[in-house]
Each structure stands twice: as structure tokens, then as C-alpha cells.
Scaffold this active site. Structure first.
Site, PDB file in Angstrom:
ATOM      1  N   SER A 151      88.533  -6.828  -2.355  1.00 49.89           N
ATOM      2  CA  SER A 151      89.258  -7.631  -0.920  1.00 49.89           C
ATOM      3  C   SER A 151      88.091  -7.891  -0.093  1.00 49.89           C
ATOM      4  O   SER A 151      88.481  -8.463   0.655  1.00 49.89           O
ATOM      5  CB  SER A 151      89.223  -6.525  -0.113  1.00 49.89           C
ATOM      6  OG  SER A 151      89.557  -4.495  -0.417  1.00 49.89           O
TER       7      SER A 151
ATOM      8  N   GLU B  26      76.656   0.715   1.543  1.00 51.81           N
ATOM      9  CA  GLU B  26      76.540  -0.415   2.207  1.00 51.81           C
ATOM     10  C   GLU B  26      74.505  -0.631   2.366  1.00 51.81           C
ATOM     11  O   GLU B  26      74.260  -1.497   3.237  1.00 51.81           O
ATOM     12  CB  GLU B  26      77.134  -0.768   3.599  1.00 51.81           C
ATOM     13  CG  GLU B  26      78.370  -0.929   3.426  1.00 51.81           C
ATOM     14  CD  GLU B  26      79.191  -0.270   2.547  1.00 51.81           C
ATOM     15  OE1 GLU B  26      80.493  -0.492   2.371  1.00 51.81           O
ATOM     16  OE2 GLU B  26      79.230   0.686   2.364  1.00 51.81           O
TER      17      GLU B  26
ATOM     18  N   ASP C  66      95.230   0.516   7.655  1.00 57.07           N
ATOM     19  CA  ASP C  66      93.905   1.233   7.625  1.00 57.07           C
ATOM     20  C   ASP C  66      93.835   2.484   9.019  1.00 57.07           C
ATOM     21  O   ASP C  66      93.461   3.054   8.785  1.00 57.07           O
ATOM     22  CB  ASP C  66      92.761   0.572   7.072  1.00 57.07           C
ATOM     23  CG  ASP C  66      93.008   0.294   5.323  1.00 57.07           C
ATOM     24  OD1 ASP C  66      93.582   1.339   4.755  1.00 57.07           O
ATOM     25  OD2 ASP C  66      92.629  -0.471   5.207  1.00 57.07           O
TER      26      ASP C  66
ATOM     27  N   ARG D  61      91.396 -10.058   7.876  1.00 61.73           N
ATOM     28  CA  ARG D  61      92.566  -9.886   6.539  1.00 61.73           C
ATOM     29  C   ARG D  61      93.438 -10.734   6.893  1.00 61.73           C
ATOM     30  O   ARG D  61      93.717 -11.382   6.021  1.00 61.73           O
ATOM     31  CB  ARG D  61      92.497  -8.495   6.539  1.00 61.73           C
ATOM     32  CG  ARG D  61      93.972  -8.266   5.613  1.00 61.73           C
ATOM     33  CD  ARG D  61      94.114  -6.596   5.902  1.00 61.73           C
ATOM     34  NE  ARG D  61      94.854  -6.485   4.643  1.00 61.73           N
ATOM     35  CZ  ARG D  61      95.522  -4.766   5.267  1.00 61.73           C
ATOM     36  NH1 ARG D  61      95.967  -4.990   5.729  1.00 61.73           N
ATOM     37  NH2 ARG D  61      96.554  -4.862   3.778  1.00 61.73           N
TER      38      ARG D  61
END
Length: 307
Positions: free
Chosen positions: A10, A42, A100, A151
């Protein structure tokens, strides 16, 4: 040297020629590899990047969704405090990520990151501005950078240049006679919405400048003379961003953005739900223009203040 927190496909942080940093016995890479598979970690990724930077000779990068940079807040704060040159590639940067939904949509994250001293938070609007963000990040030897990327695909903008964008902010669209009725200041994927709104407004006789402000901290470091060329007095400034509007009072008289969580759905439908369309922004901008015209008096630059 860098990698991604289990989001390589992604984030698109791995080039085809890259070799993973893995024990040779796994058959997945070598210790000479420069791409790290961090997993869903992360905070650990941020801490490791700080260590790599502190060691020297390495500019580390790490990829995740912008919303998930929050999981690494402590490590990122130390990056800025300790002057580590680390680069976060933070994709899926807004409600534009779509289906999402609110769990992934960072409506408040930019407010936090922009408030951290010695941190460059970039939100480029096209390829030229993205190149500028990377150029400045590579040269910022004592400052971490977060580069927030969309995105959805974005068009290359008319009048955007790397040379302008490296200053952190610039006039993307000016008016011919220098007598604008309104200024729209924006970032990232909302710049194209500002352009669409300006086209509508100009057909109605409302002359509109557009300012792209991809990195507040870099812009604030420019000479005051340049800042006031971009944010000149004379007409109101309306900020536009698909985030919380907190903080925009520094650069605008009025702000339009999100006041709640996002929503799940195709990105264009989500933008429409929250009024982030050229036609609606034009309607909002028209109200701003009319308000300040009726109010009368001089409209000074939002950058001009006592302290």
C-alpha cells in the site's frame, strides 16, 4: 535504508531491485539488504529509525498510513527533540482513502504533527510538490519529516513547480490585475477542489487566488518579505482541508474542513458527503467574500499581528 510496517504493497516503499534485510538462511534476503519488514510495529519502527539515524551514515525511512503514525507518537517526538533525520512515508492521508472508514481516516493527526517543534509535516498536492518534499527532507539533516500522501490519484497542477514548493508555500494561481476578492489556501488533495471552486467563482466575477501550503514549518522559515508576498493584505483568506480546521487561524480568516469523524464509502462520495466539492466550496467562498465586503474596512494579512 528503511521499510514499512506491514504495508509495503500500500505504501509502495519498496523498489523492485531492493534486497530485504534478512538472515541469509531464510532465503528471503541478506544482511546486506536495505529493506526492512517491520511488521505491524509503528512505534518500534520509529524507535529503530531513531537508532539508525543516531548511529550515523544512514537516512532511515518508514512507511505506514498517516493515521497509524499516531502509534509512533513517542518515537516521532524524540526524533524531533533529538534532531534525528528520519523520513516517514505516510500514505492514505485523509478521508480520501475511502472504504476503510473513520478508523483509518486521520482527521486530527495533522494538528498533532504540525504542533511538534522541529518536525516537517508535508502534504503535497501533486508530483512536483512530492519531489520538493523529498528534496527538503533529504537536506534536513537535523529534522524529521512526515510526508503525507493520498491514496487517490491526483493531477499535476498547472503552475506547480519544485522550485516553488521547496519554500513550503507559494501562490499557485494569481489574478492578473493583483486585485483579488478572495484567497483560498489549501494543501494536498484539496488543492484541486480549490482550483475547481476558483473557476466557478471567477465566472461569477469573484477573482480568486489559490495558495498551496504543503509544509507550514518550512514556509515559516522563509523571509518575512516572501511570506507577505504570498499572504498579502487586501482580501480575506479561506482555508480548505479535509482535516480538523484547528491551527488554520494562523493562515486564514475563515476555515472550511471537518468537524467530526470521516465516513466509509468511495472517496468521491465521502468528499461529497462533507461538502468538499468545487461547487460547495465555491458557495462557502462566496459567503466569505460577501461577509467581508459588507463588513468593510481593510482586510489585513493573517500573518500580520502584534506578537
Amino acid at each position: 535504508m528503511g521499510g514499512s510496517a506491514d504495508l509495503t504493497g500500500s505504501n509502495l516503499t519498496r523498489v523492485k531491485e531492493a534486497v530485504d534485510f534478512q538472515p541469509p538462511s531464510t532465503g528471503l534476503g541478506t544482511y546486506a539488504g536495505t529493506y526492512i519488514r517491520y511488521g505491524v510495529r509503528e512505534h518500534a519502527m520509529g524507535a529503530i529509525m531513531n537508532g539508525l539515524s543516531a548511529y550515523g551514515g544512514i537516512i532511515p525511512f518508514g512507511g505506514t498510513f498517516l493515521n497509524f503514525v499516531s502509534y509512533a507518537a513517542g518515537a516521532l517526538r524524540l526524533s524531533a527533540l533529538s534532531q534525528h533525520q528520519v523520513i516517514w512515508v505516510a500514505t492514505h492521508d485523509s478521508i480520501g482513502l475511502g472504504e476503510d472508514g473513520p478508523t483509518h481516516q486521520p482527521v486530527e493527526v495533522a494538528v498533532h504533527l504540525r504542533a511538534i517543534p522541529n518536525l516537517h509535516f508535508w502534504r503535497p498536492a501533486d508530483g512536483n510538490e512530492t519531489a520538493a518534499a523529498y528534496i527538503v527532507a533529504m537536506k534536513a539533516r537535523h529534522t524529521p519529516s512526515v510526508i503525507a500522501l493520498s491514496r487517490q490519484n491526483l493531477p499535476n497542477l498547472v503552475n506547480s513547480t519544485v522550485e516553488h514548493a521547496v519554500k513550503g508555500g507559494y501562490v499557485l494561481h494569481d489574478v492578473a490585475d493583483g486585485k483579488e476578492n478572495l484567497n483560498i489556501v489549501s494543501t494536498g488533495s484539496e488543492i484541486q477542489i480549490a482550483v475547481a471552486a476558483a473557476e466557478i467563482l471567477e465566472k461569477e466575477g469573484i477573482k480568486t487566488r489559490i495558495i498551496s501550503l504543503p509544509c507550514w514549518e518550512v514556509f515559516d522559515a522563509q523571509p518575512k518579505e516572501y511570506q507577505l508576498e504570498v499572504f498579502r493584505s487586501g482580501s480575506p483568506y479561506l482555508s480548505l482541508e479535509a482535516y480538523s480546521t484547528t491551527g488554520w487561524q494562523k493562515y486564514s480568516h475563515e476555515s472550511y474542513g471537518l468537524t467530526a469523524w470521516g465516513a466509509s464509502g468511495p472517496f468521491d462520495k465521502v468528499y461529497e458527503k462533507f461538502g468538499l466539492t468545487g461547487s460547495n466550496v465555491a458557495a462557502v467562498a462566496k459567503k466569505v467574500t460577501e461577509f467581508y465586503q459588507k463588513k468593510g474596512g481593510e482586510v489585513i494579512s493573517p500573518l500580520l499581528h502584534a506578537i
